[in-house]
Scaffold this active site. Structure first.
Site, PDB file in Angstrom:
ATOM      1  N   CYS A  13      54.634  52.301  23.328  1.00 51.50           N
ATOM      2  CA  CYS A  13      55.475  53.491  23.474  1.00 51.50           C
ATOM      3  C   CYS A  13      54.807  54.639  22.710  1.00 51.50           C
ATOM      4  O   CYS A  13      53.815  54.449  22.003  1.00 51.50           O
ATOM      5  CB  CYS A  13      56.874  53.228  22.924  1.00 51.50           C
ATOM      6  SG  CYS A  13      56.897  52.918  21.135  1.00 51.50           S
ATOM      7  N   HIS A  42      54.685  46.050  14.552  1.00 46.97           N
ATOM      8  CA  HIS A  42      54.816  44.598  14.483  1.00 46.97           C
ATOM      9  C   HIS A  42      54.024  43.929  15.603  1.00 46.97           C
ATOM     10  O   HIS A  42      54.582  43.452  16.593  1.00 46.97           O
ATOM     11  CB  HIS A  42      56.288  44.198  14.538  1.00 46.97           C
ATOM     12  CG  HIS A  42      57.015  44.461  13.260  1.00 46.97           C
ATOM     13  ND1 HIS A  42      58.372  44.641  13.184  1.00 46.97           N
ATOM     14  CD2 HIS A  42      56.559  44.562  11.979  1.00 46.97           C
ATOM     15  CE1 HIS A  42      58.724  44.852  11.923  1.00 46.97           C
ATOM     16  NE2 HIS A  42      57.638  44.817  11.184  1.00 46.97           N
ATOM     17  N   CYS A  97      58.229  56.781  13.383  1.00 48.08           N
ATOM     18  CA  CYS A  97      58.515  57.251  14.739  1.00 48.08           C
ATOM     19  C   CYS A  97      59.467  58.442  14.683  1.00 48.08           C
ATOM     20  O   CYS A  97      60.444  58.441  13.928  1.00 48.08           O
ATOM     21  CB  CYS A  97      59.125  56.122  15.566  1.00 48.08           C
ATOM     22  SG  CYS A  97      59.654  56.656  17.209  1.00 48.08           S
ATOM     23  N   GLU A 127      63.299  48.799   9.675  1.00 52.63           N
ATOM     24  CA  GLU A 127      63.858  50.078  10.137  1.00 52.63           C
ATOM     25  C   GLU A 127      65.261  50.297   9.586  1.00 52.63           C
ATOM     26  O   GLU A 127      65.604  51.395   9.132  1.00 52.63           O
ATOM     27  CB  GLU A 127      63.888  50.117  11.669  1.00 52.63           C
ATOM     28  CG  GLU A 127      64.459  51.413  12.215  1.00 52.63           C
ATOM     29  CD  GLU A 127      64.624  51.405  13.721  1.00 52.63           C
ATOM     30  OE1 GLU A 127      65.584  52.034  14.206  1.00 52.63           O
ATOM     31  OE2 GLU A 127      63.792  50.779  14.422  1.00 52.63           O
ATOM     32  N   THR A 165      66.749  51.407  16.646  1.00 50.41           N
ATOM     33  CA  THR A 165      66.211  51.911  17.920  1.00 50.41           C
ATOM     34  C   THR A 165      65.780  50.813  18.879  1.00 50.41           C
ATOM     35  O   THR A 165      65.572  51.084  20.065  1.00 50.41           O
ATOM     36  CB  THR A 165      64.994  52.824  17.672  1.00 50.41           C
ATOM     37  OG1 THR A 165      63.972  52.085  16.996  1.00 50.41           O
ATOM     38  CG2 THR A 165      65.381  54.045  16.861  1.00 50.41           C
TER      39      THR A 165
END
EC number: 1.17.7.4
Length: 309
Positions: A13, A42, A97, A127, A165
């Site tokens: 992404c 990861h 991100c 996260e 996310t």
């Protein structure tokens, strides 16, 4: 004749591309070593490649010499990490991100307005740890529907929710429905906290599932979004395997008839997907490869200011 249907979008992404490019650009600009707080993404293949090129992955800033350079991973960090870096005179570069940063900002904003924050996610995921750290006195983590029933808030408590996310859209839908039933006045961001790439990969896979009898998700066992892709298939009673290399693909597939789907987590390099396809062709010589395009992704995130030309 059997087919392998390649679910598209799959793999990298925009946030992952940006994070990897940050490490590569830092190595090119300053040379090794460059320290990275946590694995940049990861995926073992990505991390091993960057390690060979001079990146050093650490969990504690105390492992970095004073004055060293550190990059924060795509998953984000709690504020105290940034403060510690400042105290140790580290030169820090943030590869978080952009979509994760948006959630950090929202949590800070609504906590400052007096809201209690409900964070839907996995408590131990890096996260979630980073987002929680923005307002620990105001944030409660919810992992499953049952947790909603145990929330201590009154019906009139101002509540704001966000999500990790990389969650399953199925899980998020169930939890948010339970949340809205119990707390009708709860509010959230105008758009989903689940990122566009997570949504696209899950929905693309869903669209091919009626045509296949088996699914391979190419991704790391540590990858949240890769595991959620596996669950998308399993929830619909399609056998699925999470594999991180062609070595993980066995002749088990010969026990299944019908077509096969392949997708990949957002931190999986496309070359690993292609190696997995080659492995399947060894096992099934007449296998036909078909690309199934669900959506076109053209999102690009700009690098941090420290690395802009």
């Amino acid at each position: 004749m059997r087919r392998v249907i390649l679910s598209n979008p799959r793999g990298f992404c925009a946030g992952v591309v940006r994070a990897i490019q940050v490490v590569e650009a830092a190595l090119e600009k300053w040379g090794a070593p460059i320290y990275v707080k946590h694995e940049i993404v990861h995926n073992r293949h990505v991390v091993d490649d960057l390690r060979r090129r001079g990146a050093i992955f650490i969990e504690n800033l105390s492992d970095i010499p004073c004055g060293g350079k550190v990059i924060y991973s795509a998953h984000g960090i709690p504020p105290e990490v940034r403060e510690e870096a400042k105290n140790r005179n580290l030169f820090d570069i943030d590869a978080t991100c952009v979509l994760v940063t948006k959630i950090h900002s929202a949590v800070k904003l609504y906590a400052s307005k007096g809201y209690q924050i409900i964070l839907i996610g996995k408590k131990k995921h890096v996260e979630v740890i980073g987002i929680y750290g923005e307002a620990p006195d105001s944030v409660t983590v919810v992992e499953k529907v049952e947790d909603v029933e145990n929330l201590p808030f009154g019906i009139d408590t101002p509540l704001f929710f966000v999500t990790q996310t990389t969650l399953s859209l199925d899980d998020v839908a169930e939890i948010t429905q339970a949340l809205k039933v119990r707390y009708p006045n709860v509010i959230t961001l105008p758009s989903s906290s689940v990122c566009y790439a997570t949504q696209n990969r899950q929905e693309a896979l869903r669209s091919v599932l009626p045509r296949v009898n088996f699914v391979y998700v190419v991704g790391d066992v540590q990858s949240s979004n890769s595991n959620r892709l596996r669950e998308v298939a399993e929830r619909r009673n399609i056998p699925a395997r999470l594999v991180n290399s062609p070595d993980h693909i066995s002749d088990e597939i010969l026990n299944y008839s019908g077509d096969i789907a392949i997708t990949a987590g957002a931190s999986t390099p496309e070359n690993i997907v292609q190696l997995c396809i080659s492995r399947l062709k060894e096992l099934i010589p007449d296998l036909q490869v078909e690309e199934d395009i669900f959506a076109i992704e053209d999102v690009v995130f700009q690098p941090p200011k420290e690395l802009r030309n």
